[in-house]
Design an enzyme around this catalytic site. Sequence first.
Site, PDB file in Angstrom:
ATOM      1  N   ASN A 264       0.833  -1.209   0.000  1.00 19.25           N
ATOM      2  CA  ASN A 264       0.000   0.000   0.000  1.00 19.25           C
ATOM      3  C   ASN A 264       0.861   1.250   0.000  1.00 19.25           C
ATOM      4  O   ASN A 264       1.921   1.302   0.614  1.00 19.25           O
ATOM      5  CB  ASN A 264      -1.016  -0.003   1.150  1.00 19.25           C
ATOM      6  CG  ASN A 264      -0.431  -0.246   2.510  1.00 19.25           C
ATOM      7  OD1 ASN A 264       0.530  -0.994   2.657  1.00 19.25           O
ATOM      8  ND2 ASN A 264      -0.987   0.372   3.520  1.00 19.25           N
TER       9      ASN A 264
ATOM     10  N   GLU B  17       0.452   5.231   0.617  1.00 17.86           N
ATOM     11  CA  GLU B  17      -0.439   6.274   1.126  1.00 17.86           C
ATOM     12  C   GLU B  17      -0.005   7.652   0.641  1.00 17.86           C
ATOM     13  O   GLU B  17       1.073   7.814   0.065  1.00 17.86           O
ATOM     14  CB  GLU B  17      -0.486   6.189   2.662  1.00 17.86           C
ATOM     15  CG  GLU B  17      -1.070   4.856   3.099  1.00 17.86           C
ATOM     16  CD  GLU B  17      -1.259   4.714   4.605  1.00 17.86           C
ATOM     17  OE1 GLU B  17      -0.765   5.568   5.369  1.00 17.86           O
ATOM     18  OE2 GLU B  17      -1.909   3.729   4.994  1.00 17.86           O
TER      19      GLU B  17
ATOM     20  N   CYS C 227      -4.293   0.841  -2.308  1.00 13.49           N
ATOM     21  CA  CYS C 227      -4.117  -0.420  -1.573  1.00 13.49           C
ATOM     22  C   CYS C 227      -3.082  -1.307  -2.270  1.00 13.49           C
ATOM     23  O   CYS C 227      -2.903  -1.239  -3.498  1.00 13.49           O
ATOM     24  CB  CYS C 227      -5.432  -1.187  -1.537  1.00 13.49           C
ATOM     25  SG  CYS C 227      -6.712  -0.428  -0.546  1.00 13.49           S
TER      26      CYS C 227
ATOM     27  N   GLU D 266      -3.206  -4.445  -2.972  1.00  9.63           N
ATOM     28  CA  GLU D 266      -3.745  -5.377  -3.965  1.00  9.63           C
ATOM     29  C   GLU D 266      -3.857  -4.711  -5.337  1.00  9.63           C
ATOM     30  O   GLU D 266      -3.549  -5.297  -6.371  1.00  9.63           O
ATOM     31  CB  GLU D 266      -5.145  -5.860  -3.555  1.00  9.63           C
ATOM     32  CG  GLU D 266      -5.187  -6.643  -2.267  1.00  9.63           C
ATOM     33  CD  GLU D 266      -5.358  -5.785  -1.023  1.00  9.63           C
ATOM     34  OE1 GLU D 266      -4.851  -4.636  -0.997  1.00  9.63           O
ATOM     35  OE2 GLU D 266      -5.981  -6.260  -0.066  1.00  9.63           O
TER      36      GLU D 266
ATOM     37  N   CYS E  11     -10.220  -4.979   0.673  1.00 12.44           N
ATOM     38  CA  CYS E  11     -11.354  -4.057   0.827  1.00 12.44           C
ATOM     39  C   CYS E  11     -12.297  -4.216  -0.378  1.00 12.44           C
ATOM     40  O   CYS E  11     -11.940  -4.846  -1.383  1.00 12.44           O
ATOM     41  CB  CYS E  11     -10.869  -2.616   0.955  1.00 12.44           C
ATOM     42  SG  CYS E  11     -10.289  -1.909  -0.601  1.00 12.44           S
TER      43      CYS E  11
ATOM     44  N   CYS F  78     -10.941  -3.117  -3.780  1.00 11.68           N
ATOM     45  CA  CYS F  78      -9.950  -4.067  -4.320  1.00 11.68           C
ATOM     46  C   CYS F  78     -10.629  -5.330  -4.840  1.00 11.68           C
ATOM     47  O   CYS F  78     -10.244  -5.872  -5.878  1.00 11.68           O
ATOM     48  CB  CYS F  78      -8.914  -4.431  -3.259  1.00 11.68           C
ATOM     49  SG  CYS F  78      -7.737  -3.096  -2.976  1.00 11.68           S
TER      50      CYS F  78
HETATM   51  N1  THU Z   1      -5.249  -1.316   2.617  1.00 12.12           N
HETATM   52  C1  THU Z   1      -4.767  -2.140   1.662  1.00 12.12           C
HETATM   53  O1  THU Z   1      -3.622  -1.988   1.189  1.00 12.12           O
HETATM   54  N2  THU Z   1      -5.554  -3.144   1.230  1.00 12.12           N
HETATM   55  C2  THU Z   1      -6.821  -3.357   1.656  1.00 12.12           C
HETATM   56  O2  THU Z   1      -7.508  -4.203   1.117  1.00 12.12           O
HETATM   57  C3  THU Z   1      -7.350  -2.586   2.767  1.00 12.12           C
HETATM   58  C4  THU Z   1      -6.551  -1.439   3.211  1.00 12.12           C
HETATM   59  C5  THU Z   1      -4.417  -0.201   3.054  1.00 12.12           C
HETATM   60  C6  THU Z   1      -4.952   1.150   2.657  1.00 12.12           C
HETATM   61  C7  THU Z   1      -4.323   2.033   3.694  1.00 12.12           C
HETATM   62  O3  THU Z   1      -3.024   2.397   3.243  1.00 12.12           O
HETATM   63  C8  THU Z   1      -4.187   1.147   4.916  1.00 12.12           C
HETATM   64  O4  THU Z   1      -4.313  -0.182   4.454  1.00 12.12           O
HETATM   65  C9  THU Z   1      -5.208   1.409   5.989  1.00 12.12           C
HETATM   66  O5  THU Z   1      -6.489   1.395   5.483  1.00 12.12           O
END
Ligand code: THU
Length: 182
Positions: free
Chosen positions: A83, A85, A94, A96, A132, A135
């Site tokens: 991920n 940010e 994310c 994925e 999520c 994704c």
């Molecule tokens: N995140 C992911 O990388 N994948 C997911 O399926 C859920 C959330 C990340 C997004 C963000 O950077 C952190 O996790 C917290 O939500």
Amino acid sequence: MCCKKNVRNYYPIFSGTGDNPTIMKKELKIHYTEYDEQNLPQADRELLAKATQMAQTAYAPYSHFKVGAALRLKNGAVVCGSNQENAAYPSGLCAERVAVFSAAASYPDQAIEALAITAISSKPINHPIAPCGACRQSIIEYEHKFRQPIRLILRGSSGKIAVFDSIGSLLPFQFNNDELDF
Ligand code: THU
């Protein structure tokens, strides 16, 4: 007009009728297999190890929740993501989707066979981490595109591993391009 037909990996639906036959209670059943690390099939174990390494590369200064993803393509190539940010929060992505979009861009003709996802946080995560909703929708696009199920291997930073034969299991009533006129 194109006549694409998507894979629909549907799950058993059990229904029961009550007194009113026009009202049906229905139930979806989702199947998955739970493994310990030592009995996980070798190919899954390798992918999960790669996802675990990738979690360390996450750029997560805001959430401190580091997610790693690794996928294997039909040609055997492994493509990874973590991920990423951003100070403008919604601009991040994310793990994925970083992996899946990267694979689609680098290997547009290769189906995704399997995807492993894991995460590290400041507190222990002893249960499988699931993708999520956004994704799931992004991943399933490639299941439809290649008409081939994408195996999902999910783990927290420790604990049991949940394996799904298809991302479709995690996205019942999915929106897909059957609905679109193209
Ligand atoms: N995140 C992911 O990388 N994948 C997911 O399926 C859920 C959330 C990340 C997004 C963000 O950077 C952190 O996790 C917290 O939500």
